[in-house]
Scaffold this active site. Sequence first.
Site, PDB file in Angstrom:
ATOM      1  N   SER A   1      51.449   2.016 -21.751  1.00  0.00           N
ATOM      2  CA  SER A   1      51.300   0.712 -22.408  1.00  0.00           C
ATOM      3  C   SER A   1      50.733   0.932 -23.808  1.00  0.00           C
ATOM      4  CB  SER A   1      50.410  -0.180 -21.534  1.00  0.00           C
ATOM      5  OG  SER A   1      50.344  -1.463 -22.058  1.00  0.00           O
TER       6      SER A   1
ATOM      7  N   ASP B   1      48.371  -1.954 -14.745  1.00  0.00           N
ATOM      8  CA  ASP B   1      49.741  -1.816 -14.245  1.00  0.00           C
ATOM      9  C   ASP B   1      49.997  -0.332 -13.943  1.00  0.00           C
ATOM     10  OD1 ASP B   1      52.356  -2.318 -13.535  1.00  0.00           O
ATOM     11  OD2 ASP B   1      53.098  -2.435 -15.594  1.00  0.00           O
TER      12      ASP B   1
ATOM     13  N   HIS C   1      55.378  -0.901 -21.991  1.00  0.00           N
ATOM     14  CA  HIS C   1      55.216  -2.349 -22.191  1.00  0.00           C
ATOM     15  C   HIS C   1      55.613  -2.714 -23.618  1.00  0.00           C
ATOM     16  CE1 HIS C   1      52.007  -2.502 -18.790  1.00  0.00           C
ATOM     17  NE2 HIS C   1      53.235  -2.596 -18.318  1.00  0.00           N
TER      18      HIS C   1
END
Lengths: 280, 207
Positions: free
Chosen positions: B16, B136, B43
């Site tokens: 991310s 995540d 992401h």
Amino acid sequence: MGKPAEDDKELEDLEVALLLEGVFRRYGYDFRDYSLAHLRRRLRHRLQSSYLPDLGAMLHRVLSDRNFFELLLRDLSISVTEMFRDPGVYQRLRTEVVPRLMTWPFVKIWHAGCATGEEVYSMAILLHEEGLLERCQIYATDFNQLALKGAKEGIYSLDQVRLFTGNYLKGGGRESFSDYYTADDDAVILKSWLKKRIVFADHNLVTDSVFSEVQMVVCRNVLIYFNRDLQQRIFRTFYESLCPGGILVLGTKESLQLSGMAELFEPVCPDEKIYKKVPQ
Amino acid sequence: MSRAAVRFEAVVIGVSAGGLDALRAILPRLPENFGVPVIVVQHQAPGTNDFFARFLDQRCAVRVKEAEEKEAAAPGTVYLAPADYHLLIEDDRTFSLTLENRVRFARPSIDVLFESAADVYGPRLIGIILTGANDDGSHGLAAVKRQGGLTVVQDPGAAEVDTMPRAALAAASIDYVLPLAAIGPFLANLDKNGAFHSDGLVNSIRI
């Protein structure tokens, strides 16, 4: 190592297949040719949320409990969308597709898998601004009754209006987006005249046949949930539904190429996944 | 079973915040004929185009591209999940995209990719969690481990943002915790059949 896990997977696959078969035979909804990775996810989600021990128990439950089936139906039908989603597509519809639609005296549009209607109303607004709405009839269909009910209402959360407005402008909107709705405390209600040329109808792409002869089919982010065989069947349905030279609009990440159906349609705007029917 | 005897079939990477630099440090280390596909969830904001894939493609020997729906995952290729879609892998090693709701605020979600890859590849999967500002990927990495796969986490002490590696460390049993600079060479040690050249090198960087 590996063996027990492989057995578990085989068993799970069998249970998934039995569950889908049961749902089809009992309720007529056919998910047997959906993407398996997607189904596994959604079914595991339902197992957890409903505190069921395994898919065998879920099969028993779904066969005997219609309310549970409705719940599962909602899990398996994804209706995430927004007004003027992928604004670039709407820009190209204005510049590349509207001039083609102008050549027909009357334009019938089939929006297959319209979910909660955001993109149907976006199309109505676009056609209105291009002076074409009065000569159009839009058939907006979905198999999800709940989504269809929402689509007919045309009421959306106020939180989304900023996004919708931004998309509308990026998509080449010519008026003020706020002209198309009235707002109250937490919702926007689309103006009822936008619905004049739209018929909402219950239609299942998987189990129902050709809808009507139309000049344009819009089906965005529906086919991604289907396996290749089913995708090919649906592309054939679209081909048969379209008049000569008719337009097909797919989701921007959907692929005619990889589904092996590229010979039925030729690209009009390949990046935006806008195609036209190739003559037989 | 010795790790050297496993023939891995795929690598999944979740990253991310700080991802551009992290992927730039890893992917250029892979040889053109790298033996397995590498599938990445980075992401990204909705509406982002495939700039990221093209940028990396210019700097790597392996091919880097956005994963397409129904495309088959091929060796020697790095696939990035497109912005605003979840990326899943099917039993026949083709990709699916879905618009299912965000999972822990993310779409694409690392958990979604990792869980589907764990189903498909079982023990022949390597899962890697890199820098990121949320949690995540931790469920996904645990799923990789549950199916017998190999788990790797970027050393949080040196990660640009340590939240994601720390969450993964807390959630799953991890085989290797590696500094960023070691992850590229670690992967490059996989031969064209997806097997590690030798236990020796793998063990030497074990922490």
